[in-house]
Design a protein around this motif. Sequence first.
Motif, PDB file in Angstrom:
ATOM      1  N   MET A   1       0.833  -1.208   0.000  1.00 15.20           N
ATOM      2  CA  MET A   1       0.000   0.000   0.000  1.00 15.20           C
ATOM      3  C   MET A   1       0.867   1.257   0.000  1.00 15.20           C
ATOM      4  O   MET A   1       0.571   2.221  -0.720  1.00 15.20           O
ATOM      5  CB  MET A   1      -0.939   0.009   1.205  1.00 15.20           C
ATOM      6  N   GLU A   2       1.934   1.279   0.763  1.00 13.69           N
ATOM      7  CA  GLU A   2       2.810   2.454   0.809  1.00 13.69           C
ATOM      8  C   GLU A   2       3.468   2.676  -0.559  1.00 13.69           C
ATOM      9  O   GLU A   2       3.548   3.812  -1.031  1.00 13.69           O
ATOM     10  CB  GLU A   2       3.879   2.288   1.895  1.00 13.69           C
ATOM     11  N   ALA A   3       3.920   1.612  -1.194  1.00 14.51           N
ATOM     12  CA  ALA A   3       4.518   1.734  -2.528  1.00 14.51           C
ATOM     13  C   ALA A   3       3.491   2.261  -3.531  1.00 14.51           C
ATOM     14  O   ALA A   3       3.820   3.076  -4.400  1.00 14.51           O
ATOM     15  CB  ALA A   3       5.075   0.378  -2.979  1.00 14.51           C
ATOM     16  N   TRP A   4       2.239   1.809  -3.416  1.00 12.48           N
ATOM     17  CA  TRP A   4       1.185   2.304  -4.314  1.00 12.48           C
ATOM     18  C   TRP A   4       0.920   3.791  -4.059  1.00 12.48           C
ATOM     19  O   TRP A   4       0.810   4.575  -4.994  1.00 12.48           O
ATOM     20  CB  TRP A   4      -0.086   1.471  -4.117  1.00 12.48           C
ATOM     21  N   ARG A   5       0.828   4.174  -2.789  1.00 12.00           N
ATOM     22  CA  ARG A   5       0.591   5.585  -2.452  1.00 12.00           C
ATOM     23  C   ARG A   5       1.720   6.483  -2.953  1.00 12.00           C
ATOM     24  O   ARG A   5       1.484   7.623  -3.335  1.00 12.00           O
ATOM     25  CB  ARG A   5       0.451   5.757  -0.937  1.00 12.00           C
ATOM     26  N   CYS A   6       2.957   5.984  -2.950  1.00 16.83           N
ATOM     27  CA  CYS A   6       4.113   6.761  -3.411  1.00 16.83           C
ATOM     28  C   CYS A   6       4.247   6.750  -4.929  1.00 16.83           C
ATOM     29  O   CYS A   6       5.122   7.424  -5.469  1.00 16.83           O
ATOM     30  CB  CYS A   6       5.397   6.207  -2.780  1.00 16.83           C
ATOM     31  N   GLY A   7       3.429   5.977  -5.601  1.00 17.84           N
ATOM     32  CA  GLY A   7       3.500   5.913  -7.062  1.00 17.84           C
ATOM     33  C   GLY A   7       4.585   4.995  -7.591  1.00 17.84           C
ATOM     34  O   GLY A   7       4.935   5.052  -8.773  1.00 17.84           O
ATOM     35  N   ASP A   8       5.132   4.138  -6.733  1.00 16.52           N
ATOM     36  CA  ASP A   8       6.161   3.199  -7.179  1.00 16.52           C
ATOM     37  C   ASP A   8       5.585   2.114  -8.072  1.00 16.52           C
ATOM     38  O   ASP A   8       6.295   1.546  -8.900  1.00 16.52           O
ATOM     39  CB  ASP A   8       6.852   2.546  -5.976  1.00 16.52           C
ATOM     40  N   TRP A   9       4.317   1.799  -7.893  1.00 15.75           N
ATOM     41  CA  TRP A   9       3.631   0.869  -8.792  1.00 15.75           C
ATOM     42  C   TRP A   9       2.238   1.428  -9.036  1.00 15.75           C
ATOM     43  O   TRP A   9       1.765   2.295  -8.323  1.00 15.75           O
ATOM     44  CB  TRP A   9       3.622  -0.559  -8.248  1.00 15.75           C
ATOM     45  N   PHE A  10       1.583   0.946 -10.063  1.00 15.60           N
ATOM     46  CA  PHE A  10       0.321   1.536 -10.497  1.00 15.60           C
ATOM     47  C   PHE A  10      -0.430   0.543 -11.372  1.00 15.60           C
ATOM     48  O   PHE A  10       0.097  -0.513 -11.722  1.00 15.60           O
ATOM     49  CB  PHE A  10       0.584   2.836 -11.278  1.00 15.60           C
ATOM     50  N   TYR A  11      -1.649   0.906 -11.713  1.00 17.43           N
ATOM     51  CA  TYR A  11      -2.439   0.121 -12.654  1.00 17.43           C
ATOM     52  C   TYR A  11      -2.336   0.789 -14.019  1.00 17.43           C
ATOM     53  O   TYR A  11      -2.370   2.014 -14.123  1.00 17.43           O
ATOM     54  CB  TYR A  11      -3.896   0.055 -12.208  1.00 17.43           C
ATOM     55  N   CYS A  12      -2.226  -0.012 -15.048  1.00 19.53           N
ATOM     56  CA  CYS A  12      -2.086   0.534 -16.398  1.00 19.53           C
ATOM     57  C   CYS A  12      -3.011  -0.226 -17.355  1.00 19.53           C
ATOM     58  O   CYS A  12      -3.702  -1.151 -16.956  1.00 19.53           O
ATOM     59  CB  CYS A  12      -0.637   0.435 -16.872  1.00 19.53           C
ATOM     60  N   GLY A  13      -2.979   0.187 -18.596  1.00 23.33           N
ATOM     61  CA  GLY A  13      -3.736  -0.487 -19.639  1.00 23.33           C
ATOM     62  C   GLY A  13      -2.807  -1.039 -20.692  1.00 23.33           C
ATOM     63  O   GLY A  13      -1.741  -0.486 -20.954  1.00 23.33           O
ATOM     64  N   ILE A  14      -3.204  -2.132 -21.285  1.00 23.18           N
ATOM     65  CA  ILE A  14      -2.475  -2.735 -22.403  1.00 23.18           C
ATOM     66  C   ILE A  14      -3.366  -2.562 -23.620  1.00 23.18           C
ATOM     67  O   ILE A  14      -4.516  -3.024 -23.614  1.00 23.18           O
ATOM     68  CB  ILE A  14      -2.220  -4.228 -22.136  1.00 23.18           C
ATOM     69  N   VAL A  15      -2.873  -1.883 -24.623  1.00 20.13           N
ATOM     70  CA  VAL A  15      -3.650  -1.606 -25.834  1.00 20.13           C
ATOM     71  C   VAL A  15      -2.904  -2.200 -27.022  1.00 20.13           C
ATOM     72  O   VAL A  15      -1.719  -1.929 -27.215  1.00 20.13           O
ATOM     73  CB  VAL A  15      -3.826  -0.083 -26.040  1.00 20.13           C
TER      74      VAL A  15
ATOM     75  N   TYR B   1       4.751  -3.645  -9.831  1.00 19.16           N
ATOM     76  CA  TYR B   1       4.328  -4.173  -8.529  1.00 19.16           C
ATOM     77  C   TYR B   1       5.567  -4.640  -7.770  1.00 19.16           C
ATOM     78  O   TYR B   1       6.483  -5.235  -8.358  1.00 19.16           O
ATOM     79  CB  TYR B   1       3.367  -5.342  -8.752  1.00 19.16           C
ATOM     80  N   PRO B   2       5.640  -4.383  -6.467  1.00 12.46           N
ATOM     81  CA  PRO B   2       6.825  -4.773  -5.702  1.00 12.46           C
ATOM     82  C   PRO B   2       7.175  -6.251  -5.873  1.00 12.46           C
ATOM     83  O   PRO B   2       6.329  -7.124  -5.724  1.00 12.46           O
ATOM     84  CB  PRO B   2       6.412  -4.479  -4.245  1.00 12.46           C
ATOM     85  N   GLY B   3       8.414  -6.488  -6.226  1.00  8.98           N
ATOM     86  CA  GLY B   3       8.900  -7.851  -6.418  1.00  8.98           C
ATOM     87  C   GLY B   3       8.576  -8.451  -7.774  1.00  8.98           C
ATOM     88  O   GLY B   3       8.918  -9.597  -8.045  1.00  8.98           O
ATOM     89  N   SER B   4       7.936  -7.674  -8.648  1.00 10.24           N
ATOM     90  CA  SER B   4       7.553  -8.189  -9.969  1.00 10.24           C
ATOM     91  C   SER B   4       8.562  -7.756 -11.018  1.00 10.24           C
ATOM     92  O   SER B   4       9.125  -6.671 -10.944  1.00 10.24           O
ATOM     93  CB  SER B   4       6.169  -7.662 -10.361  1.00 10.24           C
TER      94      SER B   4
END
Length: 131
Positions: A51-65, A89-92
């Motif tokens: 959650m902290e990494a998401w809040r900091c913008g280190d990972w996010f949701y995107c789209g594949i087009v 995503y952390p560790g990905s």
Amino acid sequence: MVADGEHPGAPDDRQDGFWPSLYKDAPGFIGPGNNFRERFARAQAEAEAIMEAWRCGDWFYCGIVLSVSLDGVILDEHAISQWGVEANYPGSDNVHLTGAADDLLPDAIAIGRRAAQRLCATLSKLEARTC
């Protein structure tokens, strides 16, 4: 799936069981057995870090087009897409992004074929008019 321009929401809002639980009927139940307190503490720390990494913008949701083109001619600029895919995503290693695109590929090819057939039919009609 999330439409273009929409925000998918926080990870803990999107996933039942995101937060670990000691209660057997809860979606995040960590399971019975030895060391349940330690397992719970590890799972809680991991969820907090994600959650902290998401809040900091280190990972996010995107789209594949996927677009479809043939010999440099774009047949469909936005043939098919999938939204709300986790990126960084952390560790990905993000290899799942290629997998998601690969999953969309058969539909994109079919869409491209139909677009090429329509284009060929239109060109045939134009040729018939000029003859």
